[in-house]
Enzyme design. Structure first.
Site, PDB file in Angstrom:
ATOM      1  N   LYS A 195       0.835  -1.205   0.000  1.00 54.45           N
ATOM      2  CA  LYS A 195       0.000   0.000   0.000  1.00 54.45           C
ATOM      3  C   LYS A 195       0.872   1.259   0.000  1.00 54.45           C
ATOM      4  O   LYS A 195       1.579   1.537   0.965  1.00 54.45           O
ATOM      5  CB  LYS A 195      -0.882   0.044   1.252  1.00 54.45           C
ATOM      6  CG  LYS A 195      -1.923   1.158   1.133  1.00 54.45           C
ATOM      7  CD  LYS A 195      -2.583   1.493   2.452  1.00 54.45           C
ATOM      8  CE  LYS A 195      -1.938   2.635   3.156  1.00 54.45           C
ATOM      9  NZ  LYS A 195      -1.997   3.918   2.455  1.00 54.45           N
ATOM     10  N   GLY A 247       6.682   4.351   8.477  1.00 55.13           N
ATOM     11  CA  GLY A 247       5.781   5.465   8.759  1.00 55.13           C
ATOM     12  C   GLY A 247       6.003   5.963  10.164  1.00 55.13           C
ATOM     13  O   GLY A 247       7.093   5.810  10.730  1.00 55.13           O
ATOM     14  N   SER A 248       4.954   6.521  10.749  1.00 58.28           N
ATOM     15  CA  SER A 248       5.108   7.138  12.065  1.00 58.28           C
ATOM     16  C   SER A 248       5.126   6.077  13.172  1.00 58.28           C
ATOM     17  O   SER A 248       4.611   4.968  13.003  1.00 58.28           O
ATOM     18  CB  SER A 248       3.965   8.118  12.307  1.00 58.28           C
ATOM     19  OG  SER A 248       2.745   7.413  12.265  1.00 58.28           O
ATOM     20  N   THR A 249       5.685   6.469  14.294  1.00 57.33           N
ATOM     21  CA  THR A 249       5.804   5.539  15.422  1.00 57.33           C
ATOM     22  C   THR A 249       4.423   5.131  15.930  1.00 57.33           C
ATOM     23  O   THR A 249       4.187   3.958  16.228  1.00 57.33           O
ATOM     24  CB  THR A 249       6.650   6.190  16.530  1.00 57.33           C
ATOM     25  OG1 THR A 249       7.964   6.391  16.000  1.00 57.33           O
ATOM     26  CG2 THR A 249       6.740   5.317  17.767  1.00 57.33           C
ATOM     27  N   GLY A 252       2.855   2.747  13.457  1.00 59.37           N
ATOM     28  CA  GLY A 252       3.676   1.531  13.446  1.00 59.37           C
ATOM     29  C   GLY A 252       3.383   0.634  14.634  1.00 59.37           C
ATOM     30  O   GLY A 252       3.300  -0.596  14.496  1.00 59.37           O
ATOM     31  N   GLU A 269       9.992   0.649  10.338  1.00 54.15           N
ATOM     32  CA  GLU A 269      10.883   1.796  10.118  1.00 54.15           C
ATOM     33  C   GLU A 269      10.081   3.030  10.486  1.00 54.15           C
ATOM     34  O   GLU A 269       9.159   3.406   9.760  1.00 54.15           O
ATOM     35  CB  GLU A 269      11.308   1.866   8.641  1.00 54.15           C
ATOM     36  CG  GLU A 269      12.226   0.761   8.192  1.00 54.15           C
ATOM     37  CD  GLU A 269      13.560   0.793   8.901  1.00 54.15           C
ATOM     38  OE1 GLU A 269      13.930   1.837   9.465  1.00 54.15           O
ATOM     39  OE2 GLU A 269      14.229  -0.244   8.916  1.00 54.15           O
TER      40      GLU A 269
HETATM   41  P1  NAD Z   1       1.919   7.435   8.738  1.00 55.90           P
HETATM   42  O1  NAD Z   1       2.305   6.526   9.849  1.00 55.90           O
HETATM   43  O2  NAD Z   1       0.771   8.340   8.958  1.00 55.90           O
HETATM   44  O3  NAD Z   1       1.557   6.591   7.433  1.00 55.90           O
HETATM   45  C1  NAD Z   1       2.447   5.636   6.877  1.00 55.90           C
HETATM   46  C2  NAD Z   1       1.646   4.658   6.056  1.00 55.90           C
HETATM   47  O4  NAD Z   1       0.765   3.954   6.943  1.00 55.90           O
HETATM   48  C3  NAD Z   1       0.741   5.315   5.013  1.00 55.90           C
HETATM   49  O5  NAD Z   1       0.673   4.504   3.869  1.00 55.90           O
HETATM   50  C4  NAD Z   1      -0.601   5.344   5.718  1.00 55.90           C
HETATM   51  O6  NAD Z   1      -1.704   5.387   4.834  1.00 55.90           O
HETATM   52  C5  NAD Z   1      -0.563   4.036   6.487  1.00 55.90           C
HETATM   53  N1  NAD Z   1      -1.471   3.973   7.634  1.00 55.90           N
HETATM   54  C6  NAD Z   1      -2.069   4.995   8.294  1.00 55.90           C
HETATM   55  N2  NAD Z   1      -2.869   4.510   9.276  1.00 55.90           N
HETATM   56  C7  NAD Z   1      -2.763   3.165   9.244  1.00 55.90           C
HETATM   57  C8  NAD Z   1      -3.315   2.112  10.006  1.00 55.90           C
HETATM   58  N3  NAD Z   1      -4.167   2.341  11.008  1.00 55.90           N
HETATM   59  N4  NAD Z   1      -2.958   0.842   9.727  1.00 55.90           N
HETATM   60  C9  NAD Z   1      -2.071   0.578   8.734  1.00 55.90           C
HETATM   61  N5  NAD Z   1      -1.524   1.531   7.950  1.00 55.90           N
HETATM   62  C10 NAD Z   1      -1.852   2.818   8.205  1.00 55.90           C
HETATM   63  O7  NAD Z   1       3.230   8.209   8.336  1.00 55.90           O
HETATM   64  P2  NAD Z   1       3.388   9.282   7.199  1.00 55.90           P
HETATM   65  O8  NAD Z   1       2.804  10.543   7.723  1.00 55.90           O
HETATM   66  O9  NAD Z   1       2.909   8.752   5.900  1.00 55.90           O
HETATM   67  O10 NAD Z   1       4.975   9.370   7.092  1.00 55.90           O
HETATM   68  C11 NAD Z   1       5.721  10.129   7.946  1.00 55.90           C
HETATM   69  C12 NAD Z   1       6.304   9.283   9.050  1.00 55.90           C
HETATM   70  O11 NAD Z   1       7.026   8.194   8.501  1.00 55.90           O
HETATM   71  C13 NAD Z   1       7.309  10.054   9.864  1.00 55.90           C
HETATM   72  O12 NAD Z   1       7.165   9.750  11.227  1.00 55.90           O
HETATM   73  C14 NAD Z   1       8.648   9.545   9.367  1.00 55.90           C
HETATM   74  O13 NAD Z   1       9.706   9.688  10.249  1.00 55.90           O
HETATM   75  C15 NAD Z   1       8.323   8.130   9.078  1.00 55.90           C
HETATM   76  N6  NAD Z   1       9.265   7.568   8.113  1.00 55.90           N
HETATM   77  C16 NAD Z   1      10.204   6.672   8.551  1.00 55.90           C
HETATM   78  C17 NAD Z   1      11.144   6.157   7.667  1.00 55.90           C
HETATM   79  C18 NAD Z   1      12.207   5.185   8.099  1.00 55.90           C
HETATM   80  O14 NAD Z   1      12.818   4.561   7.244  1.00 55.90           O
HETATM   81  N7  NAD Z   1      12.442   5.010   9.371  1.00 55.90           N
HETATM   82  C19 NAD Z   1      11.111   6.547   6.337  1.00 55.90           C
HETATM   83  C20 NAD Z   1      10.141   7.462   5.919  1.00 55.90           C
HETATM   84  C21 NAD Z   1       9.225   7.961   6.829  1.00 55.90           C
END
Ligand code: NAD
Length: 504
Positions: A195, A247-249, A252, A269
């Site tokens: 996704k 994505g975000s902590t 995650g 991650e």
């Molecule tokens: P996010 O956690 O909001 O979303 C990440 C992904 O998860 C998106 O595809 C989103 O649609 C999906 N998602 C949202 N809610 C969900 C749920 N309940 N169940 C499953 N999936 C869900 O993060 P974001 O705003 O898209 O990205 C920014 C964050 O990602 C920041 O915290 C950034 O530090 C982190 N990030 C980490 C890395 C790494 O390699 N460590 C790389 C890039 C971004």
């Protein structure tokens, strides 16, 4: 595509025309079982430079996840499971070649929906292709092991794929992030349901279409849609045997909870608030450039952003002066221009989040530069913020402790080594950390003492597929990239063969 825009300017005209060019021969939707599915409600994907919809993309839902998982298992059992590393390697190299032929098209898509400067978008598309080629290479070099178990025992291990793996990725480097999941998962023999983020699905959907005829139908499935429906359904699906999330902590940890119900392994991650320690002997200009690159690349929408400069008090004034000068030298502009070094934030909601943090920073710290939006009327419709620097910051402040995910730098000072390490490690995150010094012995000591999964010395990046990438603490666990990621997509089996033949 909207095809119209309330304002007219050179930038608006150019974007509307580039959007038309990018959409001309391509339809977007879910890529499931080797075909494009265009049913379902649509969501407009925004152009963050001019604030209007580029294209309406059909949104998947939990039923699409069921269909994709079924198609993926069918493909796994039908043929992918029987492939050997040589077959998979050849197919990944072939897909990489097709993507190379479409680099400029993919770059344009990345540039349009992320607002990423085109030179950075191109670099990331090339990085995605390089990642696929890396895994196409290393999967052939993998070995099992033989374990000495005694004269009458042949004891060895094999590596097996999980079957269907789920991938969930964010919007800040869409295709590259997707390749970090797809390369190792496919090379290891899995099939994938991925996704992309709802704001930036275009390049990943297009790359999946470009796998047609190269990867068997069902091996790669890409489902644009919301996190709460598609992401959650992938995380919870009984037949998804492993989930890899970036994505975000907060999200995650929810993914981890969902996977825990069926004891499925996860790779996470997550976010960061990465420190960069500048020691008194540092080459100040070199380090200013490194830290600036680390926070302003991709408009600060980077997980390993060096958002906290921790500078020795003896050089703090010089560092700060040069850093502000560097911040003010960024060229905010149309990401389609090769000269642009900073584009807008990717979404309106991210713009609102970052501007709110900047307002908080103005209350609690000293604003040294930026803090607003650019004056250029050509950029007035975009989600731009100026490179912003705060001084006199502490780890107790909101801007000193929370991940902002925008071009906002904080500067604080330290008096001695112990204080520098304490300040650097005083965070729930542990993704990256930087060190500015010319002393090799100090590098090794500091790298040891920093609680972070990545350490950069006198630079930001590069990020190579060759090396494992991932954080400590609440920045996650498991690794993307490196041979380690390939192993994370496999299970190890120990085989005991009793050679004790009673006839002998
Ligand atoms: P996010 O956690 O909001 O979303 C990440 C992904 O998860 C998106 O595809 C989103 O649609 C999906 N998602 C949202 N809610 C969900 C749920 N309940 N169940 C499953 N999936 C869900 O993060 P974001 O705003 O898209 O990205 C920014 C964050 O990602 C920041 O915290 C950034 O530090 C982190 N990030 C980490 C890395 C790494 O390699 N460590 C790389 C890039 C971004």
């Amino acid at each position: 595509m909207s095809g119209s825009h309330p304002h007219s300017s050179t930038v608006v005209e150019r974007h509307l025309s580039k959007q038309q060019e990018a959409m001309a021969d391509t339809e977007f939707g879910a890529w499931i079982d080797g075909e494009l599915r265009t049913g379902g409600p649509k969501r407009g994907v925004q152009d963050p430079v001019i604030g209007c919809s580029i294209v309406d993309v059909p949104q998947s839902d939990s039923a699409s996840v069921d269909a994709a998982v079924d198609a993926a298992w069918e493909a796994f059992e039908r043929e992918w499971e029987a492939t050997d590393a040589r077959d998979r390697s050849a197919r990944l190299f072939e897909w990489a070649e097709v993507l190379k032929d479409h680099t400029e098209e993919l770059t344009l898509l990345e540039c349009l929906d992320c607002g990423k400067p085109i030179s950075q978008a191109r670099g990331e598309v090339e990085g995605a292709i390089d990642t696929l080629e890396f895994y196409a290479s290393v999967c052939r070099a993998q070995r099992g092991s033989e374990i000495p178990g005694g004269k009458n025992l042949h004891l060895y291990t094999t590596q097996e794929p999980y079957g269907v793996v789920g991938g969930i990725v964010p919007w800040n480097y869409p295709l590259w992030a997707a390749a970090w999941k797809l390369g190792p998962a496919l090379a290891a023999g899995n099939v994938v349901v991925l996704k992309p983020a709802s704001d930036t699905p275009l390049s990943t959907v297009r790359a999946a279409q470009l796998s047609e005829g190269v990867l068997p139908d069902g091996v790669l499935n890409v489902l644009p849609g919301s996190g709460s429906s598609v992401g959650q359904a992938i995380a919870e699906h009984d037949d998804v045997r492993k989930v890899s999330f970036t994505g975000s902590t907060d999200v995650g940890s929810g993914v981890m909870r969902a996977a825990a119900g069926r004891v499925a392994p996860v790779t996470l991650e997550l976010g960061g608030k990465s420190p960069f320690i500048v020691f008194p002997d540092a080459d100040v200009q070199k380090v200013v450039d490194a830290v600036a690159d680390g926070i302003f690349y991709s408009t600060g929408e980077i997980c390993d952003a060096f958002s906290r400069a921790i500078v020795h008090e003896s050089i703090a004034d010089e560092f700060t002066e040069r850093f502000v000068e560097k911040a003010e030298s960024y060229v905010l502009g149309d990401p389609l221009d090769e000269e642009t070094t900073m584009g807008p934030l990717t979404s309106q909601s991210q713009f609102e989040t970052v501007t709110e943090y900047i307002e908080t920073g103005k209350q609690e710290a000293e604003l040294l530069c930026g803090g607003g939006t650019p004056d250029d009327p050509e950029l007035a419709d975009g989600w731009y913020v100026e490179p912003t620097v705060f001084g006199s910051v502490t780890n107790q402040m909101t801007v000193g402790s929370e991940e902002i995910f925008g071009p906002v730098q904080t500067i604080q000072t330290f008096a001695d080594y112990e204080e520098a390490i304490e300040l650097a490690n005083d965070t729930r995150y542990g993704l990256a950390a930087g060190i500015g010094t010319e002393r090799t012995s100090l590098v090794h000591q500091t790298a040891d003492d920093l609680h972070a999964g990545l350490v950069y010395v006198n630079e930001y990046g590069p990020i190579l597929p060759d090396a494992p990438y991932g954080g400590f603490k609440q920045s996650g666990f498991g690794k993307d990239l490196g041979i380690e990621a390939l192993e994370h997509y496999q299970r190890t089996k120990s085989v005991y063969v009793n050679l004790d033949d009673p006839e002998l």
